[in-house]
Write an enzyme that holds these catalytic residues in place. Structure first.
Site, PDB file in Angstrom:
ATOM      1  N   ASN A   9       4.306   2.182 -14.999  1.00 42.38           N
ATOM      2  CA  ASN A   9       4.378   0.750 -15.316  1.00 42.38           C
ATOM      3  C   ASN A   9       3.126   0.092 -14.743  1.00 42.38           C
ATOM      4  OD1 ASN A   9       4.973  -1.932 -15.616  1.00 42.38           O
ATOM      5  ND2 ASN A   9       6.605  -1.980 -14.068  1.00 42.38           N
ATOM      6  N   LYS A  11       2.046  -2.860 -15.222  1.00 43.33           N
ATOM      7  CA  LYS A  11       2.178  -4.310 -15.017  1.00 43.33           C
ATOM      8  C   LYS A  11       0.964  -5.032 -15.626  1.00 43.33           C
ATOM      9  CE  LYS A  11       4.986  -3.189 -11.070  1.00 43.33           C
ATOM     10  NZ  LYS A  11       5.511  -3.548  -9.764  1.00 43.33           N
ATOM     11  N   HIS A  96      12.938  -5.892 -15.627  1.00 40.69           N
ATOM     12  CA  HIS A  96      12.230  -5.608 -14.378  1.00 40.69           C
ATOM     13  C   HIS A  96      12.422  -6.788 -13.418  1.00 40.69           C
ATOM     14  CE1 HIS A  96       9.019  -4.905 -11.513  1.00 40.69           C
ATOM     15  NE2 HIS A  96       9.021  -3.642 -11.925  1.00 40.69           N
ATOM     16  N   GLU A  98      10.468  -8.302 -11.550  1.00 39.87           N
ATOM     17  CA  GLU A  98       9.436  -9.340 -11.629  1.00 39.87           C
ATOM     18  C   GLU A  98       9.714 -10.301 -12.788  1.00 39.87           C
ATOM     19  OE1 GLU A  98       6.134  -6.628 -11.645  1.00 39.87           O
ATOM     20  OE2 GLU A  98       6.559  -6.131  -9.565  1.00 39.87           O
ATOM     21  N   GLU A 168      15.584   0.059  -8.892  1.00 44.01           N
ATOM     22  CA  GLU A 168      14.388  -0.398  -8.187  1.00 44.01           C
ATOM     23  C   GLU A 168      14.769  -1.455  -7.150  1.00 44.01           C
ATOM     24  OE1 GLU A 168      10.593   0.410 -10.650  1.00 44.01           O
ATOM     25  OE2 GLU A 168      11.305  -1.593 -11.093  1.00 44.01           O
ATOM     26  N   GLY A 174       6.096  -2.330  -4.573  1.00 44.90           N
ATOM     27  CA  GLY A 174       4.764  -2.784  -4.191  1.00 44.90           C
ATOM     28  C   GLY A 174       4.583  -3.012  -2.701  1.00 44.90           C
ATOM     29  N   SER A 214       7.533   1.935  -4.694  1.00 46.78           N
ATOM     30  CA  SER A 214       6.602   2.643  -3.811  1.00 46.78           C
ATOM     31  C   SER A 214       6.677   4.172  -3.943  1.00 46.78           C
ATOM     32  CB  SER A 214       6.794   2.199  -2.354  1.00 46.78           C
ATOM     33  OG  SER A 214       6.506   0.818  -2.229  1.00 46.78           O
TER      34      SER A 214
END
Ligand code: PGA
Length: 255
Positions: A9, A11, A96, A98, A168, A174, A214
């Site tokens: 991914n 992003k 996701h 985000e 996730e 991240g 991560s």
């Protein structure tokens, strides 16, 4: 038996040239190797076409990072399932964290996107996961159950064969702080039992559940050695061809 799937991914990273360079380098890294896992690369929309072309002969799959739930119309800036299909996209990431966090995607919107993608013959990587305060507050399972039930409600068992869930934990995305293999295993087993409650044991047993947050070459093999961890959704470490290739190479074929 279920397939191991490792997905990149990217992003909001890489322009068209950088995306193409990655694919050349990644294919070089994987040359003469038949990866055990299914590999999915999810570039930003603007690079889908170029990456599709380069991946054509490779067996690696193309994924998008988002989709709109309507077929077409006055939705400035949005991309429909049909548009993605026309570029040769196989997978789409839905829900996701985000998107949930920064773009207001509710469980209801996520559910609509899942339905539209599956009914359009796209495979779905559905992301679920708890925040740090939810984990610390002891409500991880409650959150996962709510997200899974909302997104899968009304689907058929047949549609579940085109769906992957990515667990996730938001606090691991991240941050460099991955979930421990045991934390991942516990969450994955819980998600699988939730799916079993909705669709039966057979469907749940065949469902691929990826871990994301991560994942790096140094921790991938250990995370993926857990019985219910069937792959990885990789952000930061998927931006470099050599590190993503290392993760793919360390992944088992199936569970
Ligand atoms: P990360 O992102 O690997 O950079 O933590 C994972 C993801 O958000 O899919």
């Amino acid at each position: 038996m279920r397939k191991t799937i490792v997905a990149a991914n990217w992003k909001m990273n890489k322009d068209v040239d950088e995306a193409s360079e990655f694919v050349y380098a990644f294919q070089e890294e994987m040359k003469d190797l038949d990866p055990n896992a299914e590999v999915v690369i999810c570039p930003p929309f603007i690079a889908l076409d170029a990456v599709a072309e380069l991946l054509q002969e490779s067996g690696f799959k193309l994924g998008a990072q988002n989709i709109h739930y309507e077929n077409d119309g006055a939705f400035t800036g949005e991309i429909s399932a049909r548009m993605l299909k026309s570029l040769g996209v196989h997978y789409v990431i839905v829900g996701h964290s985000e998107r949930r966090q920064f773009f207001g995607e509710t469980d209801e919107i996520v559910a609509k996107k899942v339905k539209k993608a599956l009914s359009s013959d796209l495979k779905v990587i559905l992301c679920v996961g708890e925040s740090l305060s939810e984990r610390d507050g002891g409500v991880t399972e409650k959150v996962l159950e709510r997200q899974v039930k909302a997104a899968l409600d009304g689907l058929t068992a047949q549609q579940l064969t085109s769906l992957v869930i990515a667990y996730e934990p938001i606090w691991a995305i991240g941050t460099g702080r991955n979930a421990t293999p045991q934390q991942a295993q516990d969450a994955h087993a819980f998600i699988r039992s939730t799916v079993a409650g909705m669709f039966g044991k057979e469907v749940a047993t065949s469902l691929t559940i990826q871990y994301g947050g991560s994942v790096k070459p140094e921790n991938a093999a250990e995370l993926l050695s857990r019985p219910d961890v069937d792959g990885a959704l990789v952000g930061g470490a998927s931006l470099k061809a050599d590190s993503f290739a290392k993760i793919v190479k360390s992944s088992p074929a199936s569970k």
